[in-house]
Design a protein around this motif. Structure first.
Motif, PDB file in Angstrom:
ATOM      1  N   LEU A   1       0.826  -1.204   0.000  1.00 26.49           N
ATOM      2  CA  LEU A   1       0.000   0.000   0.000  1.00 26.49           C
ATOM      3  C   LEU A   1       0.861   1.256   0.000  1.00 26.49           C
ATOM      4  O   LEU A   1       0.570   2.214  -0.726  1.00 26.49           O
ATOM      5  CB  LEU A   1      -0.935  -0.020   1.221  1.00 26.49           C
ATOM      6  N   ASP A   2       1.951   1.252   0.773  1.00 25.19           N
ATOM      7  CA  ASP A   2       2.847   2.413   0.789  1.00 25.19           C
ATOM      8  C   ASP A   2       3.497   2.629  -0.574  1.00 25.19           C
ATOM      9  O   ASP A   2       3.623   3.767  -1.046  1.00 25.19           O
ATOM     10  CB  ASP A   2       3.933   2.228   1.852  1.00 25.19           C
ATOM     11  N   ALA A   3       3.904   1.541  -1.237  1.00 26.55           N
ATOM     12  CA  ALA A   3       4.544   1.659  -2.553  1.00 26.55           C
ATOM     13  C   ALA A   3       3.560   2.221  -3.570  1.00 26.55           C
ATOM     14  O   ALA A   3       3.933   3.043  -4.423  1.00 26.55           O
ATOM     15  CB  ALA A   3       5.061   0.297  -3.003  1.00 26.55           C
ATOM     16  N   LEU A   4       2.315   1.803  -3.506  1.00 31.77           N
ATOM     17  CA  LEU A   4       1.306   2.296  -4.448  1.00 31.77           C
ATOM     18  C   LEU A   4       0.971   3.753  -4.173  1.00 31.77           C
ATOM     19  O   LEU A   4       0.711   4.519  -5.106  1.00 31.77           O
ATOM     20  CB  LEU A   4       0.054   1.428  -4.376  1.00 31.77           C
ATOM     21  N   CYS A   5       0.997   4.156  -2.897  1.00 35.11           N
ATOM     22  CA  CYS A   5       0.797   5.565  -2.586  1.00 35.11           C
ATOM     23  C   CYS A   5       1.904   6.413  -3.205  1.00 35.11           C
ATOM     24  O   CYS A   5       1.643   7.486  -3.768  1.00 35.11           O
ATOM     25  CB  CYS A   5       0.756   5.771  -1.074  1.00 35.11           C
TER      26      CYS A   5
ATOM     27  N   PHE B   1       1.353   6.674  -7.039  1.00 35.03           N
ATOM     28  CA  PHE B   1       0.236   7.512  -7.477  1.00 35.03           C
ATOM     29  C   PHE B   1       0.230   8.893  -6.831  1.00 35.03           C
ATOM     30  O   PHE B   1      -0.691   9.680  -7.058  1.00 35.03           O
ATOM     31  CB  PHE B   1      -1.096   6.801  -7.182  1.00 35.03           C
ATOM     32  N   GLY B   2       1.245   9.196  -6.018  1.00 36.20           N
ATOM     33  CA  GLY B   2       1.311  10.510  -5.399  1.00 36.20           C
ATOM     34  C   GLY B   2       0.220  10.738  -4.369  1.00 36.20           C
ATOM     35  O   GLY B   2      -0.275  11.863  -4.212  1.00 36.20           O
ATOM     36  N   ILE B   3      -0.165   9.699  -3.653  1.00 37.42           N
ATOM     37  CA  ILE B   3      -1.202   9.797  -2.625  1.00 37.42           C
ATOM     38  C   ILE B   3      -0.545  10.048  -1.275  1.00 37.42           C
ATOM     39  O   ILE B   3       0.387   9.349  -0.890  1.00 37.42           O
ATOM     40  CB  ILE B   3      -2.044   8.504  -2.590  1.00 37.42           C
ATOM     41  N   ASP B   4      -1.025  11.042  -0.564  1.00 35.98           N
ATOM     42  CA  ASP B   4      -0.441  11.406   0.727  1.00 35.98           C
ATOM     43  C   ASP B   4      -0.818  10.370   1.775  1.00 35.98           C
ATOM     44  O   ASP B   4      -1.984  10.231   2.139  1.00 35.98           O
ATOM     45  CB  ASP B   4      -0.954  12.787   1.145  1.00 35.98           C
ATOM     46  N   ASN B   5       0.181   9.650   2.267  1.00 39.09           N
ATOM     47  CA  ASN B   5      -0.055   8.683   3.346  1.00 39.09           C
ATOM     48  C   ASN B   5       0.814   9.023   4.558  1.00 39.09           C
ATOM     49  O   ASN B   5       1.187   8.144   5.332  1.00 39.09           O
ATOM     50  CB  ASN B   5       0.224   7.254   2.870  1.00 39.09           C
ATOM     51  N   SER B   6       1.121  10.309   4.715  1.00 35.77           N
ATOM     52  CA  SER B   6       2.023  10.731   5.792  1.00 35.77           C
ATOM     53  C   SER B   6       1.432  10.460   7.169  1.00 35.77           C
ATOM     54  O   SER B   6       2.168  10.337   8.149  1.00 35.77           O
ATOM     55  CB  SER B   6       2.343  12.226   5.664  1.00 35.77           C
ATOM     56  N   ALA B   7       0.105  10.356   7.262  1.00 35.35           N
ATOM     57  CA  ALA B   7      -0.523  10.080   8.558  1.00 35.35           C
ATOM     58  C   ALA B   7      -0.432   8.607   8.930  1.00 35.35           C
ATOM     59  O   ALA B   7      -0.772   8.222  10.044  1.00 35.35           O
ATOM     60  CB  ALA B   7      -1.995  10.506   8.526  1.00 35.35           C
ATOM     61  N   ARG B   8       0.075   7.786   8.015  1.00 33.88           N
ATOM     62  CA  ARG B   8       0.102   6.337   8.237  1.00 33.88           C
ATOM     63  C   ARG B   8       1.388   5.932   8.948  1.00 33.88           C
ATOM     64  O   ARG B   8       2.176   5.140   8.440  1.00 33.88           O
ATOM     65  CB  ARG B   8      -0.033   5.611   6.894  1.00 33.88           C
TER      66      ARG B   8
END
Length: 227
Positions: free
Chosen positions: A133-137, A140-147
């Protein structure tokens, strides 16, 4: 078309060895558009949790001790899911745990063909590339900084964004079609996406806001944007 993007957190890797679900998070999509309806529940696993699991999930035995058991939330969970497709990253893992919990309650299993596995979709679309999931974020430039920790609801919200990128997404038809694709007439008349219970936070940065205000200021007092 109604879909539920779902994630679970567990005490380990194998329900047959006694591992249990400790958290479920789910996000509702309608025709690939998030409706704002979510399901989130912490669950008392009725067993000790390994220390490494506590560290990954950011939970504690004390925190989970007063949470409901799966038997107490099973019906509410099934009611939320309904008969929708379940969008899950590494679906075999989550489905294994959900169906084990249902089996222990003598309830019917959820058929595996209802699961849409985003891990398999990613591996097929990007052979040989990392598909976490982190690699896909990152892809695709999806912000997952809260994860910073694994959390079921946050992960399902992020996965919903990843899923739409993986599948190419789908814009809503603004009710211009007489018969929404994949939806029976009766169903479309009975259901409409509801307003979000909580507004999404703005994504514009302070620098972007200041640049916009400076641009509008150059247009003069009569500019429409200053009205």
């Amino acid at each position: 078309m109604r879909e539920i993007v779902l994630d679970t957190e567990t005490t380990g890797f194998d329900p047959e060895s006694g591992d249990r679900i400790v958290e479920i998070g789910a996000v509702e999509l309608w025709n690939h558009v998030a409706t704002g309806q979510t399901y989130h529940q912490y669950i008392n696993p009725e067993r000790d949790m390994p220390q490494e699991a506590f560290e990954v999930h950011g939970l504690s035995a004390e925190f989970l001790s007063d949470k409901p058991r799966f038997a107490e939330i099973a019906q509410a969970f099934l009611d939320f899911v309904g008969d929708a497709k379940l969008v899950i990253h590494n679906a075999s893992f989550d489905m294994k745990f959900i169906n084990a919990e249902l089996k222990w309650l003598n309830r019917p299993a959820i058929p595996f063909d209802r699961a849409v596995d985003t891990l398999l979709i990613a591996r097929k679309r990007f052979p040989g590339a990392p598909a976490s999931l982190d690699a896909l974020c990152r892809r695709f430039g999806i912000d997952n900084s809260a994860r910073t920790l694994h959390g079921a609801l946050l992960d399902s919200e992020i996965l919903a964004e990843v899923y739409l990128e993986l599948t190419g997404g789908r814009q809503p038809d603004f009710a211009l079609s007489t018969e929404p694709s994949g939806t029976a007439r009766g169903e479309s008349e009975l259901w409409r996406p509801q307003p979000r219970p909580k507004k999404l936070p703005p994504r514009i940065t302070e620098a972007e806001r200041e640049a916009h205000e400076a641009f509008v200021a150059k247009l003069g007092e009569e500019a429409l944007w200053r009205a």
